[in-house]
Scaffold this active site. Sequence first.
Site, PDB file in Angstrom:
ATOM      1  N   ASP A  88       4.649  -5.636  -6.016  1.00 19.60           N
ATOM      2  CA  ASP A  88       4.019  -4.327  -6.149  1.00 19.60           C
ATOM      3  C   ASP A  88       4.584  -3.325  -5.151  1.00 19.60           C
ATOM      4  O   ASP A  88       4.708  -2.135  -5.452  1.00 19.60           O
ATOM      5  CB  ASP A  88       2.510  -4.444  -5.968  1.00 19.60           C
ATOM      6  CG  ASP A  88       1.816  -5.041  -7.185  1.00 19.60           C
ATOM      7  OD1 ASP A  88       2.500  -5.277  -8.204  1.00 19.60           O
ATOM      8  OD2 ASP A  88       0.600  -5.275  -7.118  1.00 19.60           O
ATOM      9  N   GLY A  89       4.934  -3.789  -3.944  1.00 17.55           N
ATOM     10  CA  GLY A  89       5.488  -2.875  -2.951  1.00 17.55           C
ATOM     11  C   GLY A  89       6.807  -2.267  -3.396  1.00 17.55           C
ATOM     12  O   GLY A  89       7.072  -1.088  -3.158  1.00 17.55           O
ATOM     13  N   ASP A 163      -2.756   4.586  -2.007  1.00 16.88           N
ATOM     14  CA  ASP A 163      -3.789   5.112  -1.125  1.00 16.88           C
ATOM     15  C   ASP A 163      -3.207   5.933   0.013  1.00 16.88           C
ATOM     16  O   ASP A 163      -2.024   5.842   0.343  1.00 16.88           O
ATOM     17  CB  ASP A 163      -4.636   3.969  -0.532  1.00 16.88           C
ATOM     18  CG  ASP A 163      -3.800   2.811   0.011  1.00 16.88           C
ATOM     19  OD1 ASP A 163      -2.758   3.075   0.628  1.00 16.88           O
ATOM     20  OD2 ASP A 163      -4.188   1.645  -0.196  1.00 16.88           O
ATOM     21  N   ARG A 190     -17.734   8.026  11.758  1.00  8.98           N
ATOM     22  CA  ARG A 190     -17.178   7.222  12.834  1.00  8.98           C
ATOM     23  C   ARG A 190     -16.901   5.837  12.280  1.00  8.98           C
ATOM     24  O   ARG A 190     -17.782   5.154  11.768  1.00  8.98           O
ATOM     25  CB  ARG A 190     -18.140   7.156  14.021  1.00  8.98           C
ATOM     26  CG  ARG A 190     -18.388   8.505  14.697  1.00  8.98           C
ATOM     27  CD  ARG A 190     -19.216   8.322  15.958  1.00  8.98           C
ATOM     28  NE  ARG A 190     -18.474   7.574  16.965  1.00  8.98           N
ATOM     29  CZ  ARG A 190     -19.035   6.684  17.798  1.00  8.98           C
ATOM     30  NH1 ARG A 190     -20.330   6.430  17.720  1.00  8.98           N
ATOM     31  NH2 ARG A 190     -18.309   6.063  18.695  1.00  8.98           N
ATOM     32  N   ALA A 204      -6.053  -2.814  -3.725  1.00 10.91           N
ATOM     33  CA  ALA A 204      -5.249  -3.025  -2.516  1.00 10.91           C
ATOM     34  C   ALA A 204      -6.148  -2.981  -1.275  1.00 10.91           C
ATOM     35  O   ALA A 204      -7.169  -3.659  -1.223  1.00 10.91           O
ATOM     36  CB  ALA A 204      -4.131  -1.985  -2.459  1.00 10.91           C
ATOM     37  N   TYR A 205      -5.803  -2.174  -0.295  1.00  8.31           N
ATOM     38  CA  TYR A 205      -6.544  -2.125   0.973  1.00  8.31           C
ATOM     39  C   TYR A 205      -8.018  -1.791   0.744  1.00  8.31           C
ATOM     40  O   TYR A 205      -8.909  -2.350   1.382  1.00  8.31           O
ATOM     41  CB  TYR A 205      -5.873  -1.102   1.883  1.00  8.31           C
ATOM     42  CG  TYR A 205      -6.299  -1.115   3.336  1.00  8.31           C
ATOM     43  CD1 TYR A 205      -7.178  -2.057   3.841  1.00  8.31           C
ATOM     44  CD2 TYR A 205      -5.774  -0.173   4.224  1.00  8.31           C
ATOM     45  CE1 TYR A 205      -7.538  -2.059   5.177  1.00  8.31           C
ATOM     46  CE2 TYR A 205      -6.126  -0.165   5.558  1.00  8.31           C
ATOM     47  CZ  TYR A 205      -7.016  -1.111   6.033  1.00  8.31           C
ATOM     48  OH  TYR A 205      -7.373  -1.103   7.356  1.00  8.31           O
ATOM     49  N   ALA A 206      -8.287  -0.884  -0.189  1.00  7.36           N
ATOM     50  CA  ALA A 206      -9.672  -0.469  -0.440  1.00  7.36           C
ATOM     51  C   ALA A 206     -10.543  -1.647  -0.853  1.00  7.36           C
ATOM     52  O   ALA A 206     -11.725  -1.716  -0.502  1.00  7.36           O
ATOM     53  CB  ALA A 206      -9.701   0.621  -1.517  1.00  7.36           C
ATOM     54  N   LEU A 207      -9.978  -2.584  -1.602  1.00  6.06           N
ATOM     55  CA  LEU A 207     -10.750  -3.745  -2.042  1.00  6.06           C
ATOM     56  C   LEU A 207     -11.134  -4.622  -0.853  1.00  6.06           C
ATOM     57  O   LEU A 207     -12.276  -5.077  -0.745  1.00  6.06           O
ATOM     58  CB  LEU A 207      -9.932  -4.546  -3.055  1.00  6.06           C
ATOM     59  CG  LEU A 207     -10.599  -5.803  -3.628  1.00  6.06           C
ATOM     60  CD1 LEU A 207     -11.858  -5.438  -4.403  1.00  6.06           C
ATOM     61  CD2 LEU A 207      -9.628  -6.566  -4.523  1.00  6.06           C
ATOM     62  N   SER A 208     -10.193  -4.827   0.067  1.00  7.35           N
ATOM     63  CA  SER A 208     -10.484  -5.662   1.234  1.00  7.35           C
ATOM     64  C   SER A 208     -11.494  -5.002   2.161  1.00  7.35           C
ATOM     65  O   SER A 208     -12.152  -5.687   2.951  1.00  7.35           O
ATOM     66  CB  SER A 208      -9.194  -5.974   1.990  1.00  7.35           C
ATOM     67  OG  SER A 208      -8.658  -4.808   2.577  1.00  7.35           O
TER      68      SER A 208
END
Length: 305
Positions: A88-89, A163, A190, A204-208
């Site tokens: 994917d990258g 993202d 914060r 991707a990152y949002a899922l983790s």
Amino acid sequence: MNAPHLPRALAPKALRPLRFEQVVIVGKYQAPGARNAVEEIAQFLMAEGCDVSLELQTALNTGITDHPTIDVAGIDCHTQLALVVGGDGTLLGIGRQMARHGVPLVGINQGRLGFITDIPFDSYREVLRPILRGEYQEEARSLMAASVWRDGRCVFEATALNDVVVNRGAVASMIELRVEIDGHFVANQRADGLIIASPTGSTAYALSAGGPLMHPDIGGWVMVPIAPHTLSNRPVVLPSHSEIAMEIVAGRDASASFDMQSFASLLHGDRVVVRRSEHSLRLLHPVGWNYFDTLRRKLHWNEGA
């Protein structure tokens, strides 16, 4: 004596004419075995009747010299289809550059997860053959146009498919962000950071970080805090026509990343602005492809059922 006719069931199936004759291959040239994979696929495409080129950096870094080379800027003039071999990258990197040209992409997965490079390498022949002849499903993936503003001037611009992330630095302290949507104040957050993800980036990152999975057809973004100070600070789904601004209020060594492939250091008072790009990425899938089949396979749902 006349030669016997083959039974109808055994007669060879006539192939449709090629829909894509000019194909460029983009490879993950850092991966072990990349050269062999690119060469094998190139030979297959030539046997199918395609004119094959290699993306310039792929050719230079694999050392393959048997095919014409083409840089990204020239792909729109000389290519009908781009074939991305990697993970994917790899597709993220080339997809951001090619979206403006409108050239469709097909992803062959040599990586691990492969949410958007969804054709397994060991079955590329039977999957690619009908795609090359116009038998495919096409979808458009939206991109983000992001910019960093300092003292009223734009100091950095980038495009993202997955993202845009604002992160704290290495010091073990949170950052504080003033968040605005379409010019309206939302909150001072914060947290360790804040993710603005597209439907493509929702896996991707949002899922983790606890964000929701978003179907690619949804016209929206998801805003996901990273380890927020206040537990009531939850992910929010926003319409993709929104303009999202994140201003650095407090915290040291903050930075912004775009698909985790380009980065910008941030100072107090800097604003990271995210809006929908005018370009979309064209992805081709085999006939019968389904987003939920991909999720079930990649996320190992229903294992043991």
